[in-house]
Write a protein that holds these residues in place. Sequence first.
Motif, PDB file in Angstrom:
ATOM      1  N   ARG A  73      52.393  60.276  38.088  1.00  0.00           N
ATOM      2  CA  ARG A  73      51.715  59.049  38.478  1.00  0.00           C
ATOM      3  C   ARG A  73      51.179  58.336  37.223  1.00  0.00           C
ATOM      4  O   ARG A  73      50.533  58.937  36.366  1.00  0.00           O
ATOM      5  N   GLY A  74      51.481  57.042  37.117  1.00  0.00           N
ATOM      6  CA  GLY A  74      50.999  56.252  35.990  1.00  0.00           C
ATOM      7  C   GLY A  74      51.866  56.321  34.754  1.00  0.00           C
ATOM      8  O   GLY A  74      51.559  55.669  33.748  1.00  0.00           O
ATOM      9  N   ASP A  75      52.949  57.084  34.792  1.00  0.00           N
ATOM     10  CA  ASP A  75      53.817  57.207  33.621  1.00  0.00           C
ATOM     11  C   ASP A  75      54.573  55.920  33.335  1.00  0.00           C
ATOM     12  O   ASP A  75      54.938  55.163  34.255  1.00  0.00           O
ATOM     13  N   THR A  76      54.845  55.685  32.061  1.00  0.00           N
ATOM     14  CA  THR A  76      55.865  54.740  31.627  1.00  0.00           C
ATOM     15  C   THR A  76      57.009  55.540  31.028  1.00  0.00           C
ATOM     16  O   THR A  76      56.896  56.762  30.832  1.00  0.00           O
ATOM     17  N   VAL A  77      58.100  54.862  30.704  1.00  0.00           N
ATOM     18  CA  VAL A  77      59.216  55.558  30.066  1.00  0.00           C
ATOM     19  C   VAL A  77      58.771  56.153  28.736  1.00  0.00           C
ATOM     20  O   VAL A  77      59.167  57.269  28.376  1.00  0.00           O
ATOM     21  N   ALA A  81      59.063  60.036  27.482  1.00  0.00           N
ATOM     22  CA  ALA A  81      59.752  60.346  26.231  1.00  0.00           C
ATOM     23  C   ALA A  81      58.875  61.189  25.313  1.00  0.00           C
ATOM     24  O   ALA A  81      59.345  62.159  24.697  1.00  0.00           O
ATOM     25  N   ALA A  82      57.586  60.849  25.208  1.00  0.00           N
ATOM     26  CA  ALA A  82      56.685  61.608  24.352  1.00  0.00           C
ATOM     27  C   ALA A  82      56.511  63.030  24.856  1.00  0.00           C
ATOM     28  O   ALA A  82      56.418  63.975  24.073  1.00  0.00           O
ATOM     29  N   ARG A  83      56.502  63.205  26.166  1.00  0.00           N
ATOM     30  CA  ARG A  83      56.276  64.526  26.735  1.00  0.00           C
ATOM     31  C   ARG A  83      57.484  65.438  26.555  1.00  0.00           C
ATOM     32  O   ARG A  83      57.345  66.651  26.398  1.00  0.00           O
ATOM     33  N   PRO A  87      63.162  60.082  21.562  1.00  0.00           N
ATOM     34  CA  PRO A  87      62.787  58.713  21.224  1.00  0.00           C
ATOM     35  C   PRO A  87      62.732  57.847  22.481  1.00  0.00           C
ATOM     36  O   PRO A  87      63.639  57.889  23.322  1.00  0.00           O
ATOM     37  N   ALA A  88      61.668  57.058  22.586  1.00  0.00           N
ATOM     38  CA  ALA A  88      61.482  56.245  23.789  1.00  0.00           C
ATOM     39  C   ALA A  88      62.615  55.240  23.966  1.00  0.00           C
ATOM     40  O   ALA A  88      63.086  55.009  25.085  1.00  0.00           O
ATOM     41  N   ASP A  89      63.081  54.633  22.879  1.00  0.00           N
ATOM     42  CA  ASP A  89      64.160  53.645  22.977  1.00  0.00           C
ATOM     43  C   ASP A  89      65.445  54.276  23.497  1.00  0.00           C
ATOM     44  O   ASP A  89      66.159  53.687  24.316  1.00  0.00           O
ATOM     45  N   GLU A  90      65.762  55.454  23.019  1.00  0.00           N
ATOM     46  CA  GLU A  90      66.977  56.138  23.462  1.00  0.00           C
ATOM     47  C   GLU A  90      66.909  56.483  24.942  1.00  0.00           C
ATOM     48  O   GLU A  90      67.873  56.275  25.691  1.00  0.00           O
ATOM     49  N   THR A 100      58.353  50.228  28.263  1.00  0.00           N
ATOM     50  CA  THR A 100      57.047  49.968  28.876  1.00  0.00           C
ATOM     51  C   THR A 100      57.105  49.896  30.399  1.00  0.00           C
ATOM     52  O   THR A 100      56.079  49.675  31.037  1.00  0.00           O
ATOM     53  N   ASP A 101      58.290  50.073  30.961  1.00  0.00           N
ATOM     54  CA  ASP A 101      58.412  49.968  32.420  1.00  0.00           C
ATOM     55  C   ASP A 101      57.628  51.087  33.102  1.00  0.00           C
ATOM     56  O   ASP A 101      57.754  52.262  32.732  1.00  0.00           O
TER      57      ASP A 101
END
Length: 390
Positions: A73-77, A81-83, A87-90, A100-101
């Motif tokens: 709950r409350g996560d963004t992409v 990715a950090a968890r 890489p978030a972009d990948e 940021t979605d």
Amino acid sequence: MSIARFPRITSALALSTALAACSGPIDLDLRGKMGSGFDTAQAAQNASPANRPSPDDRGILSYPNYQVAVARRGDTVADVAARVGLPADELARYNGVRTTDPLRRGEIIALPRRVAEPSPATGADTTGPIRPAAQVDVTTLAGNAIERAASTTPAASGGATGVEPVRHQVARGETAFTIARLYNVSPRSLGEWNGLDEQFSVREGQFLLIPVNRDAAPVVETAAVTQPGAGSPTPQPPSASKPLPTEVPAAATKPEPAKEPVADIGQSTSKPASNAAMTMPVAGSIIRDYAKGRNEGIDIAASAGTPVKAAASGQVASISTTAEGVKFLLVRHPDDVITVYTHLDDITVQKGDAVSRGQVVGKVRAGDPAFLHFEVRKGFESTDPMAYLQ
């Protein structure tokens, strides 16, 4: 997130406004009436879906062929990715979203490459991917269970065993209902496994896990073995007790006069199965039925490249392509009837050509799933094609 929809071909049909029978839009959105003979009710009644396995502390579900992450709950992409250590972009590109979605709780995010396997250190019962129970090392499983039993707080099962589900990527125009029907599961179980919202919204490029039936397991059939001499006796051949009938040669018949050759223009050489006004344009199962105002025709599943045939004799009234690249073909028939074929490739006829019933006019376009959308219009109004096909 918006529901993925088939591109409407209204704009392309504007090219054919001279055709009075085709002035209405053709809605290719697959959301339709679910109470007919082609809905998912039977799947919902018959299927007994298992619960989705619980992920580890990072949200990872690991299978032999892929890994996914389950959003909180409350996560963004970017949070996911950090968890998981990617890489978030990948991760965003692979799932067709932005970093940021926002994500719904329980939503599935596919991992583009494998990360560290779940283990007791990450909150899983065992180390490694989820496998069928028959393939799991029982000694290792028991040892891990004993280690975890040292805690006085009951631990939730990490889903150490289970059948690997199909991972489906949503294509343009697909909805949760068509995907559920494709795999014979209920939309509700599909939503529960993938954290979908109340409207079962999906997006193009999204990865979904197809629920696994609770009874799904490798079944090994074993043939009954009898002791030597204990089987059934060998049957006596009929010729041993009854002579074969005497063959009587057929009387010679007068040869028929030779027929003049007929040019092959692609017509079907098979005899129609019934006296229906039209023949099925392509062989396959109907994955979405006619629903006035929702789906103005029927969608017939067929492999890409399958020949598409004219449902009835007529004249090609229009051939065009939508802005999304969807080709469609309109054929005019007597009594102000028009047939519409969309999701075509390799169209073999031209505007103004006369076509005969059963003549090949194109091929089914590639898709996931591949299908042909077929309509019958009477004047301005669409009508149920099955009334003409049965």
